[in-house]
Design a protein around this motif. Structure first.
Motif, PDB file in Angstrom:
ATOM      1  N   GLN A  38     -35.049 -19.697 -23.090  1.00  0.00           N
ATOM      2  CA  GLN A  38     -35.029 -18.317 -22.597  1.00  0.00           C
ATOM      3  C   GLN A  38     -35.988 -17.449 -23.404  1.00  0.00           C
ATOM      4  O   GLN A  38     -36.719 -16.630 -22.853  1.00  0.00           O
ATOM      5  N   TYR A  40     -38.732 -18.319 -24.984  1.00  0.00           N
ATOM      6  CA  TYR A  40     -40.127 -18.575 -24.625  1.00  0.00           C
ATOM      7  C   TYR A  40     -40.431 -18.134 -23.202  1.00  0.00           C
ATOM      8  O   TYR A  40     -41.563 -17.728 -22.906  1.00  0.00           O
ATOM      9  N   SER A  41     -39.423 -18.187 -22.321  1.00  0.00           N
ATOM     10  CA  SER A  41     -39.635 -17.701 -20.957  1.00  0.00           C
ATOM     11  C   SER A  41     -39.950 -16.212 -20.957  1.00  0.00           C
ATOM     12  O   SER A  41     -40.838 -15.757 -20.242  1.00  0.00           O
ATOM     13  N   LEU A  42     -39.222 -15.466 -21.792  1.00  0.00           N
ATOM     14  CA  LEU A  42     -39.449 -14.018 -21.852  1.00  0.00           C
ATOM     15  C   LEU A  42     -40.794 -13.713 -22.516  1.00  0.00           C
ATOM     16  O   LEU A  42     -41.517 -12.807 -22.101  1.00  0.00           O
ATOM     17  N   SER A  44     -43.442 -15.478 -22.472  1.00  0.00           N
ATOM     18  CA  SER A  44     -44.606 -15.838 -21.658  1.00  0.00           C
ATOM     19  C   SER A  44     -44.485 -15.316 -20.230  1.00  0.00           C
ATOM     20  O   SER A  44     -45.164 -15.805 -19.327  1.00  0.00           O
ATOM     21  N   ALA A  45     -43.598 -14.317 -20.022  1.00  0.00           N
ATOM     22  CA  ALA A  45     -43.433 -13.765 -18.671  1.00  0.00           C
ATOM     23  C   ALA A  45     -44.726 -13.088 -18.220  1.00  0.00           C
ATOM     24  O   ALA A  45     -45.462 -12.536 -19.045  1.00  0.00           O
ATOM     25  N   PRO A  48     -45.045  -8.177 -19.043  1.00  0.00           N
ATOM     26  CA  PRO A  48     -44.426  -8.131 -20.381  1.00  0.00           C
ATOM     27  C   PRO A  48     -42.995  -7.598 -20.324  1.00  0.00           C
ATOM     28  O   PRO A  48     -42.709  -6.657 -19.607  1.00  0.00           O
ATOM     29  N   VAL A  49     -42.131  -8.220 -21.105  1.00  0.00           N
ATOM     30  CA  VAL A  49     -40.713  -7.854 -21.152  1.00  0.00           C
ATOM     31  C   VAL A  49     -40.501  -6.933 -22.348  1.00  0.00           C
ATOM     32  O   VAL A  49     -41.102  -7.143 -23.400  1.00  0.00           O
ATOM     33  N   PRO A  50     -39.670  -5.881 -22.202  1.00  0.00           N
ATOM     34  CA  PRO A  50     -39.422  -4.986 -23.347  1.00  0.00           C
ATOM     35  C   PRO A  50     -38.958  -5.748 -24.591  1.00  0.00           C
ATOM     36  O   PRO A  50     -38.251  -6.755 -24.478  1.00  0.00           O
TER      37      PRO A  50
ATOM     38  N   GLU B   3     -40.537 -26.895 -23.827  1.00  0.00           N
ATOM     39  CA  GLU B   3     -39.665 -25.865 -23.263  1.00  0.00           C
ATOM     40  C   GLU B   3     -39.574 -25.971 -21.755  1.00  0.00           C
ATOM     41  O   GLU B   3     -40.513 -26.417 -21.101  1.00  0.00           O
ATOM     42  N   THR B   4     -38.433 -25.535 -21.237  1.00  0.00           N
ATOM     43  CA  THR B   4     -38.300 -25.298 -19.808  1.00  0.00           C
ATOM     44  C   THR B   4     -38.517 -23.814 -19.622  1.00  0.00           C
ATOM     45  O   THR B   4     -37.812 -23.009 -20.240  1.00  0.00           O
ATOM     46  N   LEU B   5     -39.498 -23.441 -18.823  1.00  0.00           N
ATOM     47  CA  LEU B   5     -39.751 -22.012 -18.661  1.00  0.00           C
ATOM     48  C   LEU B   5     -39.158 -21.505 -17.351  1.00  0.00           C
ATOM     49  O   LEU B   5     -39.335 -22.115 -16.301  1.00  0.00           O
ATOM     50  N   TYR B   6     -38.423 -20.390 -17.459  1.00  0.00           N
ATOM     51  CA  TYR B   6     -37.811 -19.767 -16.290  1.00  0.00           C
ATOM     52  C   TYR B   6     -38.646 -18.563 -15.889  1.00  0.00           C
ATOM     53  O   TYR B   6     -39.173 -17.850 -16.751  1.00  0.00           O
ATOM     54  N   SER B   7     -38.768 -18.336 -14.566  1.00  0.00           N
ATOM     55  CA  SER B   7     -39.452 -17.132 -14.100  1.00  0.00           C
ATOM     56  C   SER B   7     -38.445 -15.999 -14.037  1.00  0.00           C
ATOM     57  O   SER B   7     -37.340 -16.178 -13.527  1.00  0.00           O
ATOM     58  N   VAL B   8     -38.852 -14.850 -14.556  1.00  0.00           N
ATOM     59  CA  VAL B   8     -37.893 -13.749 -14.659  1.00  0.00           C
ATOM     60  C   VAL B   8     -38.434 -12.452 -14.072  1.00  0.00           C
ATOM     61  O   VAL B   8     -39.639 -12.287 -13.878  1.00  0.00           O
ATOM     62  N   ILE B  10     -37.056  -7.987 -14.073  1.00  0.00           N
ATOM     63  CA  ILE B  10     -36.106  -7.066 -14.712  1.00  0.00           C
ATOM     64  C   ILE B  10     -35.427  -6.225 -13.641  1.00  0.00           C
ATOM     65  O   ILE B  10     -36.072  -5.811 -12.672  1.00  0.00           O
ATOM     66  N   ILE B  17     -32.168  -8.878 -17.464  1.00  0.00           N
ATOM     67  CA  ILE B  17     -33.101  -9.920 -17.062  1.00  0.00           C
ATOM     68  C   ILE B  17     -32.453 -10.677 -15.897  1.00  0.00           C
ATOM     69  O   ILE B  17     -31.265 -11.000 -15.960  1.00  0.00           O
ATOM     70  N   VAL B  32     -29.750 -21.202 -14.713  1.00  0.00           N
ATOM     71  CA  VAL B  32     -29.973 -20.365 -15.901  1.00  0.00           C
ATOM     72  C   VAL B  32     -28.955 -19.231 -15.911  1.00  0.00           C
ATOM     73  O   VAL B  32     -28.556 -18.744 -14.855  1.00  0.00           O
ATOM     74  N   TRP B  34     -28.473 -15.611 -17.689  1.00  0.00           N
ATOM     75  CA  TRP B  34     -29.010 -14.546 -18.547  1.00  0.00           C
ATOM     76  C   TRP B  34     -27.922 -13.582 -18.998  1.00  0.00           C
ATOM     77  O   TRP B  34     -28.206 -12.635 -19.739  1.00  0.00           O
TER      78      TRP B  34
END
Lengths: 200, 199
Positions: A38, A40-42, A44-45, A48-50, B3-8, B10, B17, B32, B34
């Motif tokens: 999670q 690294y997901s944020l 590399s979103a 950009p995440v706050p 890593e497993t990357l999740y698309s997010v 807001i 998230i 996932v 959050w």
């Protein structure tokens, strides 16, 4: 607690891991690390995440790392014991050491990441995470309390019903006894009368 | 480690998230969750995620909890058990409501909860609410296994429920941790006496 019984639990637990590890060659000691993923997901979103979310995610990643390291510490003792007894082979020990090194690297990475957000945060991010892990266990007790209450309330109800049924039975039994006693009394009186009648 | 990357994405209010495809906080399709991160982030919002050092003191809440406990004790001493329960409950809830990251909370909460829950168990016993008393006492033994008081309260609640064997078992477990506890010895002797009478 004796030393043998304190070793039993981790031995049982590790038993599962040993089987898992010896069965398929490279089964990792731990499952996927969602907290790390999670983070690294944020990071590399696309948008950009706050920072608030990044810092929070790093704390959760720290909590997971702390949990894993303390689990490794427990298992290390057990594994060493099993090695001395010759129950497990060297390959398992090697795999364990790899897992240990990985977790140590993970701790260092977290410290490094923390310092990118705030200077000096790396000095205490892990200690905060460790406290959070312990605090979380206490919060879980609140949930457990609800579960215990539910179970005890059900049990109490059952016991009450059982007591009621028994009381009822006891009542019926007493009622019957009384009737029988009365009958006998009547019979006795009857025969007494008859005797008396004959006498007259 | 890979890593497993999740698309997010807001949420509109900016507080959460969510998974990008389904706009869900907890998504089984994306496998996932959050939610734990989001609730931690909300609790850190006013600090913009900057946790205080782990040894920093936050005395106000400690003082509030102990004030509520003392208020409960006052009522308890006057045998006003329902009022006592009310204050103890407020103390318990306040202690449990500390944010996860609060410095030293893991220690404060344990220290606060054990005596308050133990007292509340006694108040519930006074009200003959034995299930509630048993639940509280049980948690006390989980918080502080080596404290005889929790085992004492647990046994007393069980006696109220006429579960005498279990009561004695609780008293005896307490004695394992505190072999000198006069309170526990007396309690066992008392159960033996009433059991003898009933025979």
């Amino acid at each position: 607690m004796t030393s043998s019984s304190s070793l039993l639990l981790p031995t049982l637990y590790l038993g599962g891991c040993v089987i898992a590890m010896s069965g398929t060659k490279s089964q990792p000691l731990f499952g996927p690390n969602e907290a790390r993923d999670q983070y690294y997901s944020l990071l590399s979103a696309d948008k950009p995440v706050p920072e608030l979310f990044l810092k929070s995610a790093l704390l959760r990643r720290g909590m997971e790392a702390v949990k894993r390291v303390s689990q490794l510490q427990v298992e290390k003792q057990t594994l060493q014991q099993l090695m001395r007894q010759g129950t497990v082979g060297d390959s398992l020990w090697v795999e364990f050491q790899i897992a240990e090194q990985q977790e140590m690297a993970e701790l260092q990475e977290i410290v490094g990441e923390a310092n990118t957000f705030r200077e000096g945060w790396g000095q205490f991010v892990l200690q905060t995470a460790a406290q959070m892990v312990e605090h979380e266990k206490l919060k879980e007790l609140q949930v457990e309390m609800g579960r215990i209450r539910e179970k005890e309330e059900k049990d109490a109800k059952k016991r009450e019903e059982r007591e009621k049924i028994e009381e009822e039975r006891e009542k019926v039994k007493k009622e019957k006894e009384r009737e029988r006693a009365l009958e006998e009394l009547l019979k006795a009186e009857e025969s007494e009368k008859k005797k008396g009648g004959k006498k007259k | 480690m890979s890593e497993t990357l999740y698309s997010v994405t807001i949420s509109k209010d900016g507080d959460k998230i969510l998974c990008l495809s389904h706009k869900l906080e907890t998504c089984t399709t994306c496998s996932v969750d959050w939610a734990p991160l989001n609730s931690l982030a909300i609790s850190l919002k006013s600090l913009n995620g900057d946790t205080p050092p782990p040894n920093a003191h936050n005395a106000p809440r400690n003082a509030q909890v102990s004030r509520l406990r003392e208020e409960g004790n006052k009522h308890f001493k006057k045998n006003e058990y329902a009022e006592a329960v009310r204050y103890y409950t407020m103390a318990v809830e306040l202690s449990w409501s500390r944010p996860l990251w609060e410095p030293m909370a893991f220690q404060f909460v344990r220290e606060e909860l054990a005596p308050v829950l133990s007292n509340r168990a006694a108040a519930y016993t006074g009200l003959k609410l034995y299930v509630e008393a048993l639940v509280d006492a049980d948690i006390v033994t989980k918080l502080r296994k080596d404290w005889s008081k929790g085992w004492f309260r647990k046994g007393k609640a069980l006696i109220g429920m006429k579960r005498l064997d279990e009561a004695v078992a609780a008293f005896e477990e307490g004695l394992e941790y505190e072999p000198d506890s006069e309170e526990l010895r007396k309690a066992i002797a008392e159960v033996d006496k009433t059991a003898g009478k009933n025979e």
